[in-house]
Design a protein around this motif. Structure first.
Motif, PDB file in Angstrom:
ATOM      1  N   ASN A   3       0.812  -1.222   0.000  1.00  0.00           N
ATOM      2  CA  ASN A   3       0.000   0.000   0.000  1.00  0.00           C
ATOM      3  C   ASN A   3       0.845   1.271   0.000  1.00  0.00           C
ATOM      4  N   LYS A   4       2.099   1.191  -0.375  1.00  0.00           N
ATOM      5  CA  LYS A   4       2.941   2.381  -0.462  1.00  0.00           C
ATOM      6  C   LYS A   4       2.917   2.846  -1.910  1.00  0.00           C
ATOM      7  N   MET A   5       2.493   4.068  -2.109  1.00  0.00           N
ATOM      8  CA  MET A   5       2.363   4.593  -3.458  1.00  0.00           C
ATOM      9  C   MET A   5       3.676   5.207  -3.957  1.00  0.00           C
ATOM     10  N   SER A   6       4.516   5.669  -3.068  1.00  0.00           N
ATOM     11  CA  SER A   6       5.736   6.340  -3.473  1.00  0.00           C
ATOM     12  C   SER A   6       6.844   5.331  -3.741  1.00  0.00           C
ATOM     13  N   GLU A   7       7.840   5.801  -4.438  1.00  0.00           N
ATOM     14  CA  GLU A   7       9.043   5.004  -4.655  1.00  0.00           C
ATOM     15  C   GLU A   7       9.763   4.819  -3.326  1.00  0.00           C
ATOM     16  N   PRO A   8      10.465   3.715  -3.163  1.00  0.00           N
ATOM     17  CA  PRO A   8      11.253   3.566  -1.929  1.00  0.00           C
ATOM     18  C   PRO A   8      12.340   4.627  -1.845  1.00  0.00           C
ATOM     19  N   PHE A   9      12.669   4.991  -0.637  1.00  0.00           N
ATOM     20  CA  PHE A   9      13.720   5.970  -0.356  1.00  0.00           C
ATOM     21  C   PHE A   9      15.076   5.423  -0.777  1.00  0.00           C
ATOM     22  N   LEU A  10      15.375   4.187  -0.371  1.00  0.00           N
ATOM     23  CA  LEU A  10      16.622   3.524  -0.735  1.00  0.00           C
ATOM     24  C   LEU A  10      16.325   2.366  -1.682  1.00  0.00           C
ATOM     25  N   HIS A  11      17.190   2.200  -2.651  1.00  0.00           N
ATOM     26  CA  HIS A  11      17.078   1.100  -3.611  1.00  0.00           C
ATOM     27  C   HIS A  11      18.291   0.194  -3.477  1.00  0.00           C
ATOM     28  N   TRP A  12      18.059  -1.106  -3.384  1.00  0.00           N
ATOM     29  CA  TRP A  12      19.151  -2.065  -3.365  1.00  0.00           C
ATOM     30  C   TRP A  12      19.651  -2.233  -4.790  1.00  0.00           C
ATOM     31  N   THR A  13      20.948  -2.189  -4.962  1.00  0.00           N
ATOM     32  CA  THR A  13      21.547  -2.416  -6.275  1.00  0.00           C
ATOM     33  C   THR A  13      22.553  -3.557  -6.163  1.00  0.00           C
ATOM     34  N   SER A  14      22.804  -4.204  -7.278  1.00  0.00           N
ATOM     35  CA  SER A  14      23.627  -5.419  -7.256  1.00  0.00           C
ATOM     36  C   SER A  14      25.062  -5.168  -6.787  1.00  0.00           C
ATOM     37  N   ASP A  15      25.552  -3.936  -6.919  1.00  0.00           N
ATOM     38  CA  ASP A  15      26.918  -3.674  -6.456  1.00  0.00           C
ATOM     39  C   ASP A  15      27.026  -3.739  -4.931  1.00  0.00           C
ATOM     40  N   LEU A  16      25.901  -3.785  -4.240  1.00  0.00           N
ATOM     41  CA  LEU A  16      25.908  -3.919  -2.782  1.00  0.00           C
ATOM     42  C   LEU A  16      26.004  -5.379  -2.340  1.00  0.00           C
ATOM     43  N   ASP A  17      25.709  -6.297  -3.242  1.00  0.00           N
ATOM     44  CA  ASP A  17      25.756  -7.720  -2.897  1.00  0.00           C
ATOM     45  C   ASP A  17      27.154  -8.134  -2.473  1.00  0.00           C
ATOM     46  N   THR A  18      27.215  -8.881  -1.377  1.00  0.00           N
ATOM     47  CA  THR A  18      28.485  -9.441  -0.928  1.00  0.00           C
ATOM     48  C   THR A  18      28.714 -10.823  -1.523  1.00  0.00           C
ATOM     49  N   GLY A  19      27.643 -11.447  -1.985  1.00  0.00           N
ATOM     50  CA  GLY A  19      27.745 -12.817  -2.457  1.00  0.00           C
ATOM     51  C   GLY A  19      27.594 -13.824  -1.329  1.00  0.00           C
ATOM     52  N   ILE A  20      27.374 -13.339  -0.122  1.00  0.00           N
ATOM     53  CA  ILE A  20      27.077 -14.200   1.023  1.00  0.00           C
ATOM     54  C   ILE A  20      25.587 -14.014   1.279  1.00  0.00           C
ATOM     55  N   GLU A  21      24.819 -15.000   0.875  1.00  0.00           N
ATOM     56  CA  GLU A  21      23.364 -14.869   0.797  1.00  0.00           C
ATOM     57  C   GLU A  21      22.724 -14.331   2.070  1.00  0.00           C
ATOM     58  N   GLN A  22      23.080 -14.902   3.207  1.00  0.00           N
ATOM     59  CA  GLN A  22      22.438 -14.508   4.449  1.00  0.00           C
ATOM     60  C   GLN A  22      22.783 -13.065   4.826  1.00  0.00           C
ATOM     61  N   VAL A  23      24.006 -12.647   4.565  1.00  0.00           N
ATOM     62  CA  VAL A  23      24.411 -11.267   4.845  1.00  0.00           C
ATOM     63  C   VAL A  23      23.615 -10.323   3.938  1.00  0.00           C
ATOM     64  N   ASP A  24      23.533 -10.662   2.668  1.00  0.00           N
ATOM     65  CA  ASP A  24      22.791  -9.818   1.732  1.00  0.00           C
ATOM     66  C   ASP A  24      21.314  -9.727   2.106  1.00  0.00           C
ATOM     67  N   GLU A  25      20.738 -10.839   2.524  1.00  0.00           N
ATOM     68  CA  GLU A  25      19.328 -10.819   2.943  1.00  0.00           C
ATOM     69  C   GLU A  25      19.132  -9.895   4.137  1.00  0.00           C
ATOM     70  N   GLN A  26      20.035  -9.964   5.102  1.00  0.00           N
ATOM     71  CA  GLN A  26      19.913  -9.090   6.271  1.00  0.00           C
ATOM     72  C   GLN A  26      20.116  -7.633   5.890  1.00  0.00           C
ATOM     73  N   HIS A  27      21.043  -7.354   5.001  1.00  0.00           N
ATOM     74  CA  HIS A  27      21.231  -5.980   4.539  1.00  0.00           C
ATOM     75  C   HIS A  27      19.960  -5.455   3.871  1.00  0.00           C
ATOM     76  N   LYS A  28      19.305  -6.290   3.092  1.00  0.00           N
ATOM     77  CA  LYS A  28      18.071  -5.868   2.416  1.00  0.00           C
ATOM     78  C   LYS A  28      16.964  -5.581   3.425  1.00  0.00           C
ATOM     79  N   ILE A  29      16.937  -6.332   4.515  1.00  0.00           N
ATOM     80  CA  ILE A  29      15.953  -6.067   5.576  1.00  0.00           C
ATOM     81  C   ILE A  29      16.232  -4.699   6.204  1.00  0.00           C
TER      82      ILE A  29
END
Length: 160
Positions: free
Chosen positions: A24-50
């Motif tokens: 129900n959020k009509m606006s764009e998100p304030f922060l966008h995750w981009t692939s250059d932020l990925d560490t390649g460690i799945e669990q770390v990346d998932e927590q960062h996205k949270i």
């Protein structure tokens, strides 16, 4: 890649799915995750996205002039950040990362700063825009500089 189960510490605030956070959020998100932020460690990346989602929740509440929503998002963000940092530091210890103590100090300094803003918020100050400005810069800079700095070592030591 093996799952690092200790990185899935249950956080009482965070349900398994993040899809509800931007419903129900009509606006764009304030922060966008981009692939250059990925560490390649799945669990770390998932927590960062949270963490990004919680910052977006704070922004949404701030934009809506919803002080209670800002407070709830700030509590959630602070609690989850502390848990994430603990999980990440456990990973670094497991991998015998030589800069784990320095990484911990960076984490602690950040938590102390956010707790200072939380105290000001609890005393009635409107700190949300100031805090959002800090969060926007700090998180992505930390991931790119500090977290990407341990990735190769951790992957080699843990066979990821």
């Amino acid at each position: 890649m093996p799952k690092l189960s200790f990185l899935y510490t249950e956080h009482p605030i965070m349900p398994p799915s993040l899809t509800h956070l931007r419903e129900n959020k009509m606006s764009e998100p304030f922060l966008h995750w981009t692939s250059d932020l990925d560490t390649g460690i799945e669990q770390v990346d998932e927590q960062h996205k949270i963490l990004v989602q919680y910052i977006n929740e704070m922004h949404d509440a701030h934009t809506a002039n919803d002080r209670n929503g800002v407070g709830k998002a700030l509590d959630n963000l602070l609690g989850y950040t502390v848990q994430h940092f603990s999980d990440e530091e456990d990973l670094l210890k497991m991998a015998e990362y030589p800069l784990v103590d320095a990484h911990h100090r960076v984490h602690q300094n950040f938590v102390d700063k956010v707790q200072m803003y939380k105290g000001r918020f609890d005393n009635g100050d409107d700190v949300s825009q100031e805090l959002l400005d800090i969060l926007e810069t700090w998180l992505f800079m930390h991931i790119r500089r500090n977290d990407h700095g341990y990735v190769r070592h951790v992957k080699e030591k843990l066979g990821l």
